[in-house]
Design a protein around this motif. Structure first.
Motif, PDB file in Angstrom:
ATOM      1  N   LEU A  56       0.840  -1.205   0.000  1.00  0.00           N
ATOM      2  CA  LEU A  56       0.000   0.000   0.000  1.00  0.00           C
ATOM      3  C   LEU A  56       0.875   1.255   0.000  1.00  0.00           C
ATOM      4  O   LEU A  56       0.557   2.271  -0.601  1.00  0.00           O
ATOM      5  CB  LEU A  56      -0.887  -0.029   1.258  1.00  0.00           C
ATOM      6  CG  LEU A  56      -1.785   1.150   1.546  1.00  0.00           C
ATOM      7  CD1 LEU A  56      -2.838   1.294   0.466  1.00  0.00           C
ATOM      8  CD2 LEU A  56      -2.451   0.967   2.913  1.00  0.00           C
ATOM      9  N   GLU A  57       1.974   1.164   0.727  1.00  0.00           N
ATOM     10  CA  GLU A  57       2.966   2.238   0.788  1.00  0.00           C
ATOM     11  C   GLU A  57       4.259   1.605   1.244  1.00  0.00           C
ATOM     12  O   GLU A  57       4.252   0.545   1.842  1.00  0.00           O
ATOM     13  CB  GLU A  57       2.531   3.357   1.748  1.00  0.00           C
ATOM     14  CG  GLU A  57       2.307   2.941   3.202  1.00  0.00           C
ATOM     15  CD  GLU A  57       3.573   2.626   3.963  1.00  0.00           C
ATOM     16  OE1 GLU A  57       4.570   3.327   3.762  1.00  0.00           O
ATOM     17  OE2 GLU A  57       3.582   1.669   4.756  1.00  0.00           O
TER      18      GLU A  57
ATOM     19  N   ARG B 197      -0.838  -4.484   1.172  1.00  0.00           N
ATOM     20  CA  ARG B 197      -2.108  -3.843   0.825  1.00  0.00           C
ATOM     21  C   ARG B 197      -3.339  -4.714   1.147  1.00  0.00           C
ATOM     22  O   ARG B 197      -4.309  -4.245   1.742  1.00  0.00           O
ATOM     23  CB  ARG B 197      -2.087  -3.559  -0.681  1.00  0.00           C
ATOM     24  CG  ARG B 197      -3.308  -2.883  -1.223  1.00  0.00           C
ATOM     25  CD  ARG B 197      -3.299  -2.950  -2.748  1.00  0.00           C
ATOM     26  NE  ARG B 197      -2.134  -2.270  -3.308  1.00  0.00           N
ATOM     27  CZ  ARG B 197      -2.064  -0.953  -3.505  1.00  0.00           C
ATOM     28  NH1 ARG B 197      -3.088  -0.186  -3.216  1.00  0.00           N
ATOM     29  NH2 ARG B 197      -0.979  -0.420  -4.014  1.00  0.00           N
TER      30      ARG B 197
ATOM     31  N   GLN C 138       2.037   9.057   1.895  1.00  0.00           N
ATOM     32  CA  GLN C 138       1.532   8.213   0.793  1.00  0.00           C
ATOM     33  C   GLN C 138       0.100   7.753   1.059  1.00  0.00           C
ATOM     34  O   GLN C 138      -0.728   7.706   0.153  1.00  0.00           O
ATOM     35  CB  GLN C 138       2.430   6.984   0.603  1.00  0.00           C
ATOM     36  CG  GLN C 138       3.814   7.299   0.071  1.00  0.00           C
ATOM     37  CD  GLN C 138       4.692   6.050   0.046  1.00  0.00           C
ATOM     38  OE1 GLN C 138       4.320   5.003  -0.467  1.00  0.00           O
ATOM     39  NE2 GLN C 138       5.874   6.150   0.633  1.00  0.00           N
TER      40      GLN C 138
ATOM     41  N   GLU D   1      -2.366  10.488   0.363  1.00  0.00           N
ATOM     42  CA  GLU D   1      -2.615  10.607  -1.080  1.00  0.00           C
ATOM     43  C   GLU D   1      -3.577   9.519  -1.567  1.00  0.00           C
ATOM     44  O   GLU D   1      -4.528   9.791  -2.291  1.00  0.00           O
ATOM     45  CB  GLU D   1      -1.297  10.422  -1.855  1.00  0.00           C
ATOM     46  CG  GLU D   1      -0.409  11.629  -1.860  1.00  0.00           C
ATOM     47  CD  GLU D   1      -0.960  12.720  -2.775  1.00  0.00           C
ATOM     48  OE1 GLU D   1      -1.217  12.407  -3.943  1.00  0.00           O
ATOM     49  OE2 GLU D   1      -1.144  13.857  -2.296  1.00  0.00           O
ATOM     50  N   ALA D   2      -3.291   8.272  -1.147  1.00  0.00           N
ATOM     51  CA  ALA D   2      -4.050   7.119  -1.659  1.00  0.00           C
ATOM     52  C   ALA D   2      -5.436   7.028  -1.025  1.00  0.00           C
ATOM     53  O   ALA D   2      -6.388   6.578  -1.668  1.00  0.00           O
ATOM     54  CB  ALA D   2      -3.271   5.830  -1.405  1.00  0.00           C
TER      55      ALA D   2
END
Ligand code: ADP
Ligand code: 5GP
Length: 196
Positions: A73-74, A87, A111, A114-115
């Protein structure tokens, strides 16, 4: 924000040595309904750490494969080691309304923002910079070079507090953990929201 609309994904960040793991240990016992994501890291395992509970320990080559396959995921490099959040398990918990907690560094928090703009970003702050240094040195887990890198990075991390939605001061462990549990919400509320 009313209780029912509390975000289900919460990110916990803060400088190395502030007490993130200590707070999480309390949450594991006092709020077992909270699911705590297990990151992958290339860092060497500390004696008290358990594979699969604190981290999944991997080689750099394995980690690079996860990045390449898009299963994280990051991810970020911190003090010479790679760290990342798988993730799939996170998405599965969010989908079923289970309060989910990610303990990640500043780059990772950015991150996630953002996601997943709906995520709640919590900054764990020390009572003072001096106390932060005392805790990191007192933990006794780092060699002198890593300790130097972590302390040098701490000021940059402390300056990022304003990017977060909420600050929790880790003055007393139980108090800070209680405050964080309050921010995480409960699965009952999550289920109720699902039916709205
Ligand atoms: P982090 O996970 O943020 O790097 P740790 O959880 O490993 O930090 O905590 C660093 C050190 O500080 C540990 O030795 C821990 O026992 C100690 N510590 C954590 N929270 C507190 C607190 N509220 N008061 C005093 N010492 C603390
Ligand atoms: P430590 O080596 O002390 O366990 O962790 C060092 C730093 O890496 C901490 O700031 C911790 O929050 C961060 N970290 C742990 N797991 C992850 C992760 O999956 N992603 C990111 N970006 N940072 C992580």
């Amino acid at each position: 924000m009313d209780l029912a609309s509390r975000p289900r994904l919460t990110v916990l960040s803060g400088p190395s040595g502030v007490g993130k793991d200590a707070v999480i240990e309390v949450i594991r016992k006092q709020a077992p309904w909270v699911w705590i994501s297990v990151s992958i890291t290339t860092r060497r395992k500390r004696d008290y750490e358990i594979e699969g509970e604190h981290y999944h320990f991997a080689t750099r080559k394995e980690f690079e494969r996860y990045v390449h396959e898009g299963t994280l995921l990051e991810w970020a490099e911190f003090a010479g080691n790679l760290y990342g959040t798988p993730r799939g398990p996170v998405e599965a918990r969010i989908a079923t309304g289970i309060p989910t907690l990610l303990k990640i560094d500043l780059q990772g928090a950015r991150q996630v923002r953002e996601a997943m703009p709906q995520a709640q970003l919590v900054f764990l702050a020390p009572p003072s910079r001096e106390e932060l240094h005392r805790r990191l040195v007192g933990r006794g887990t780092e060699d002198p070079e890593t300790l130097r890198r972590r302390l040098a990075h701490a000021d940059e991390e402390l300056a990022a507090e304003k990017e977060f939605d909420v600050t929790v001061v880790n003055d007393y462990l139980e108090r800070a953990a209680d405050e964080l549990v309050g921010l995480l919400g409960s699965p009952v509320l999550a289920a109720a929201r699902h039916h709205l």
